[in-house]
Design a protein around this motif. Structure first.
Motif, short mmCIF file in Angstrom:
data_model
loop_
_atom_site.label_atom_id
_atom_site.label_comp_id
_atom_site.label_asym_id
_atom_site.label_seq_id
_atom_site.Cartn_x
_atom_site.Cartn_y
_atom_site.Cartn_z
N ALA A 63 0.84 -1.23 0.02
CA ALA A 63 0.01 0.08 0.06
C ALA A 63 0.85 1.25 -0.08
O ALA A 63 1.83 1.37 0.98
N VAL A 64 0.52 2.18 -0.61
CA VAL A 64 1.29 3.57 -1.00
C VAL A 64 0.23 4.63 -0.68
O VAL A 64 -1.00 4.56 -1.11
N TRP A 65 0.48 5.51 0.14
CA TRP A 65 -0.69 6.50 0.61
C TRP A 65 0.06 7.93 0.89
O TRP A 65 1.27 7.77 1.39
N LEU A 66 -0.94 8.89 0.95
CA LEU A 66 -0.10 10.06 1.49
C LEU A 66 -0.47 10.35 3.12
O LEU A 66 -1.71 9.75 3.56
N ASP A 67 0.33 10.68 3.77
CA ASP A 67 0.27 10.69 5.15
C ASP A 67 0.58 11.93 5.93
O ASP A 67 1.36 12.74 5.49
N GLY A 68 -0.75 12.46 6.63
CA GLY A 68 -0.67 13.75 7.24
C GLY A 68 -0.19 13.83 8.78
O GLY A 68 -0.35 15.07 9.34
N ARG A 69 0.63 13.07 9.21
CA ARG A 69 1.14 13.02 10.56
C ARG A 69 1.82 14.25 10.78
O ARG A 69 1.76 14.77 12.03
N GLU A 70 2.48 14.69 9.86
CA GLU A 70 3.27 16.04 10.13
C GLU A 70 2.85 17.14 9.69
O GLU A 70 3.31 18.22 9.44
N TYR A 71 1.41 17.39 9.19
CA TYR A 71 0.81 18.26 8.56
C TYR A 71 0.64 19.55 9.18
O TYR A 71 1.30 20.65 8.44
N ASP A 72 0.62 19.58 10.32
CA ASP A 72 0.49 20.66 11.26
C ASP A 72 1.57 21.21 11.97
O ASP A 72 1.60 21.89 13.01
N SER A 73 2.79 20.54 11.61
CA SER A 73 4.02 20.91 12.18
C SER A 73 5.16 21.22 11.16
O SER A 73 4.98 21.28 9.87
N GLN A 74 6.40 21.85 11.52
CA GLN A 74 7.34 22.44 10.87
C GLN A 74 8.55 21.73 11.21
O GLN A 74 9.08 22.10 12.48
N THR A 75 9.24 21.24 10.30
CA THR A 75 10.44 20.53 10.53
C THR A 75 11.57 21.81 10.62
O THR A 75 11.63 22.65 9.95
N GLU A 76 12.45 21.64 11.75
CA GLU A 76 13.51 22.57 12.06
C GLU A 76 14.43 22.66 10.81
O GLU A 76 14.95 21.80 9.99
N GLY A 77 14.49 24.26 10.25
CA GLY A 77 15.44 24.31 8.96
C GLY A 77 14.73 24.35 7.87
O GLY A 77 15.14 24.70 6.73
N GLU A 78 13.42 23.91 7.75
CA GLU A 78 12.61 23.77 6.57
C GLU A 78 11.88 24.82 6.29
O GLU A 78 11.52 25.81 7.32
N SER A 79 11.70 25.54 5.06
CA SER A 79 11.07 26.69 4.86
C SER A 79 9.48 26.65 4.40
O SER A 79 8.91 27.25 3.74
N PHE A 80 8.70 25.31 4.74
CA PHE A 80 7.55 25.01 4.34
C PHE A 80 6.82 24.61 5.82
O PHE A 80 7.29 24.08 6.44
N GLU A 81 5.36 24.71 5.57
CA GLU A 81 4.59 24.00 6.60
C GLU A 81 3.58 23.36 5.74
O GLU A 81 3.44 23.28 4.77
N ASN A 82 2.98 22.54 6.87
CA ASN A 82 1.84 21.65 6.33
C ASN A 82 2.32 20.97 5.31
O ASN A 82 1.48 20.71 4.37
N ALA A 83 3.35 19.83 5.50
CA ALA A 83 3.64 19.01 4.37
C ALA A 83 3.00 17.63 4.81
O ALA A 83 3.05 17.04 5.73
#
Length: 304
Positions: A60-80
């Motif tokens: 199974a391959v799927w899109l996963d939102g477990r980090e959707y409302d967080s921001q990884t340190e050093g990254e310039s994007f949100e809601n990934a």
């Protein structure tokens, strides 16, 4: 047989889990559903592709939102959103999850298929920090997933999800991938071929008729050609367009399989290869039925 569907896990519209069930008696009975993702947070998990194996299981391959409302340190994007995968055995046991891409387009459909050599190739709409949302592919070979690789640099910059994912099909080690892009505000449907199991893709061909809406599907043939399906806007409605495509000649004789001129939408038509033809299914709006739809299925004869 296997079936997948989504089930709400919270009060929000985008809080749901993936459910997968198996049947060993041609659909007469089904196992209890299982959830392929370890994450049980009230976030989005969906846009699933299932790829069967020769042992009665699947990946199974799927899109996963477990980090959707967080921001990884050093990254310039949100809601990934993330792209994840997991092998599920015929007895319902599951191998470990695999994280395939840490940042994808939010809600474009995924697609995946297996080659004759046993490799899995999955395609999806990617997302860069600069909001470029082109199509990428990952391959599983000898149990290991490759790093994401762009199929073609369309350069479509869009600060939102177009809900318009790619489609892939395989025959032997030949592969075709079809997708929609609107780079430079010009809607297009493109198709790219690979004859080495997805390690490399040829330059894509444009096959639309000038008013593309996307919502694509594809069937790969053994001779290297493919049957392409997509939606075009026409006369205030939607046309389901089908075309036989070759790597050399492209789309020569497109045909409108169905035109929907009423309200509502035909959604995302899907194809499956039959014994002598291709089956095409779509959701057909019912006139005057307050948004109700029915499922229409037609068989299209394929000449040798």
């Amino acid at each position: 047989m296997a079936a997948q569907w989504l089930e709400l896990n919270g009060p929000g519209d985008y809080q749901y889990d993936v459910n997968i069930a198996f049947s060993k008696d041609e659909g007469r009975s089904w196992t209890d559903p299982l959830v392929p993702h370890d994450d049980r947070s009230q976030r989005e998990h969906g846009f699933v592709s299932l790829v069967p194996d020769q042992f009665g299981g699947l990946t199974a391959v799927w899109l996963d939102g477990r980090e959707y409302d967080s921001q990884t340190e050093g990254e310039s994007f949100e809601n990934a959103m993330q792209l994840r995968a997991r092998q599920i055995n015929s007895d319902g046991t599951m191998n470990a999850e695999s994280l395939l891409d840490v940042r994808t387009c939010t809600c474009c459909q995924t697609s995946a298929a297996r080659t004759a050599s046993g490799d899995i190739v999955a395609v999806y709409r990617d997302r860069t920090a600069d909001e470029i949302r082109d199509i990428s592919a990952v391959r599983q070979a000898d149990g290991e997933w490759t790093e994401p690789a762009s199929i073609h640099n369309d350069g479509w910059e869009i600060a939102g999800c177009p809900v318009n994912g790619p489609a892939i099909d395989t025959m032997g080690d030949r592969i075709s991938v079809i997708w929609f892009t609107a780079a430079e505000n010009e809607p297009k449907v493109r198709i790219a071929f690979s004859d080495d199991g997805g390690a490399q893709f040829d330059e894509p061909l444009r096959i639309d008729l000038g008013a593309a809406a996307g919502r694509v599907d594809v069937l790969q043939f053994a001779d290297g050609s493919a049957l392409a399906l997509w939606i075009e806007y026409v006369g205030g409605g939607e046309a389901i367009v089908m075309c036989h495509v070759t790597p050399d000649a492209g789309c020569v004789a497109p045909q409108a399989l169905h035109i929907n001129r009423g309200g509502g939408s035909v959604g995302f038509p899907r194809m499956a290869l039959g014994g002598t033809g291709a089956f095409v299914a779509w959701t057909q709006p019912i006139s005057g039925a307050d948004g109700s739809t029915t499922i229409r299925v037609v068989e299209v004869a394929l000449t040798p």
